[in-house]
Design a protein around this motif. Sequence first.
Motif, PDB file in Angstrom:
ATOM      1  N   LYS A   1       0.845  -1.188   0.000  1.00 17.03           N
ATOM      2  CA  LYS A   1       0.000   0.000   0.000  1.00 17.03           C
ATOM      3  C   LYS A   1       0.882   1.240   0.000  1.00 17.03           C
ATOM      4  O   LYS A   1       1.909   1.281   0.664  1.00 17.03           O
ATOM      5  N   ALA A   2       0.468   2.243  -0.750  1.00 14.83           N
ATOM      6  CA  ALA A   2       1.210   3.496  -0.824  1.00 14.83           C
ATOM      7  C   ALA A   2       0.832   4.391   0.344  1.00 14.83           C
ATOM      8  O   ALA A   2      -0.305   4.393   0.806  1.00 14.83           O
ATOM      9  N   ILE A   3       1.807   5.161   0.816  1.00 15.93           N
ATOM     10  CA  ILE A   3       1.540   6.156   1.853  1.00 15.93           C
ATOM     11  C   ILE A   3       0.780   7.305   1.195  1.00 15.93           C
ATOM     12  O   ILE A   3       1.130   7.724   0.092  1.00 15.93           O
ATOM     13  N   PRO A   4      -0.266   7.822   1.842  1.00 17.75           N
ATOM     14  CA  PRO A   4      -1.084   8.872   1.218  1.00 17.75           C
ATOM     15  C   PRO A   4      -0.274  10.128   0.857  1.00 17.75           C
ATOM     16  O   PRO A   4       0.662  10.516   1.556  1.00 17.75           O
ATOM     17  N   GLN A   5      -0.663  10.744  -0.238  1.00 17.15           N
ATOM     18  CA  GLN A   5       0.021  11.921  -0.770  1.00 17.15           C
ATOM     19  C   GLN A   5      -0.014  13.092   0.217  1.00 17.15           C
ATOM     20  O   GLN A   5       0.938  13.853   0.308  1.00 17.15           O
ATOM     21  N   TRP A   6      -1.123  13.230   0.948  1.00 15.52           N
ATOM     22  CA  TRP A   6      -1.244  14.367   1.869  1.00 15.52           C
ATOM     23  C   TRP A   6      -0.213  14.285   2.992  1.00 15.52           C
ATOM     24  O   TRP A   6       0.215  15.312   3.519  1.00 15.52           O
ATOM     25  N   MET A   7       0.229  13.088   3.359  1.00 19.67           N
ATOM     26  CA  MET A   7       1.255  12.964   4.388  1.00 19.67           C
ATOM     27  C   MET A   7       2.601  13.477   3.885  1.00 19.67           C
ATOM     28  O   MET A   7       3.356  14.098   4.630  1.00 19.67           O
ATOM     29  N   GLY A   8       2.888  13.236   2.609  1.00 16.83           N
ATOM     30  CA  GLY A   8       4.127  13.752   2.034  1.00 16.83           C
ATOM     31  C   GLY A   8       4.125  15.260   1.929  1.00 16.83           C
ATOM     32  O   GLY A   8       5.126  15.921   2.228  1.00 16.83           O
ATOM     33  N   ILE A   9       2.991  15.822   1.523  1.00 17.38           N
ATOM     34  CA  ILE A   9       2.892  17.274   1.395  1.00 17.38           C
ATOM     35  C   ILE A   9       3.013  17.944   2.764  1.00 17.38           C
ATOM     36  O   ILE A   9       3.704  18.955   2.920  1.00 17.38           O
ATOM     37  N   SER A  10       2.363  17.363   3.765  1.00 19.53           N
ATOM     38  CA  SER A  10       2.464  17.946   5.106  1.00 19.53           C
ATOM     39  C   SER A  10       3.881  17.807   5.654  1.00 19.53           C
ATOM     40  O   SER A  10       4.369  18.693   6.363  1.00 19.53           O
ATOM     41  N   GLY A  11       4.572  16.724   5.326  1.00 12.02           N
ATOM     42  CA  GLY A  11       5.967  16.575   5.737  1.00 12.02           C
ATOM     43  C   GLY A  11       6.864  17.621   5.102  1.00 12.02           C
ATOM     44  O   GLY A  11       7.776  18.142   5.743  1.00 12.02           O
TER      45      GLY A  11
END
Length: 72
Positions: free
Chosen positions: A46-56
Motif C-alpha cells: 500500500k502506498a503512503i497517502p500523498q497528503w502525508m508527504g505534502i504535510s511533511g
Amino acid sequence: MRAILTIVGIVLLVGGLWVVFGHASYTQTDTLVQLGSAKLTATHDKAIPQWMGISGIVVGALLALGGLMSKR
C-alpha cells in the motif's frame, strides 16, 4: 537547539519528497483463512497517502527555516 530544528526539518523535508514522488509504501498482511495451525495469508503493498508527504514537506521546511533564521 537550532541545529536540532534544522536537522529535523531537513529529515522531514526529504521524507516528504520521497513520499510525494511515489517511492514510499508499506506491506500489509491479512489472514484470509485459518484452520488449526494452517493459515492462508495475503500480502498487499500500500502506498503512503500523498497528503502525508505534502504535510511533511511543509512542516519540514518551516522547521528548517526556523532553525536557520533563529537569532541565537
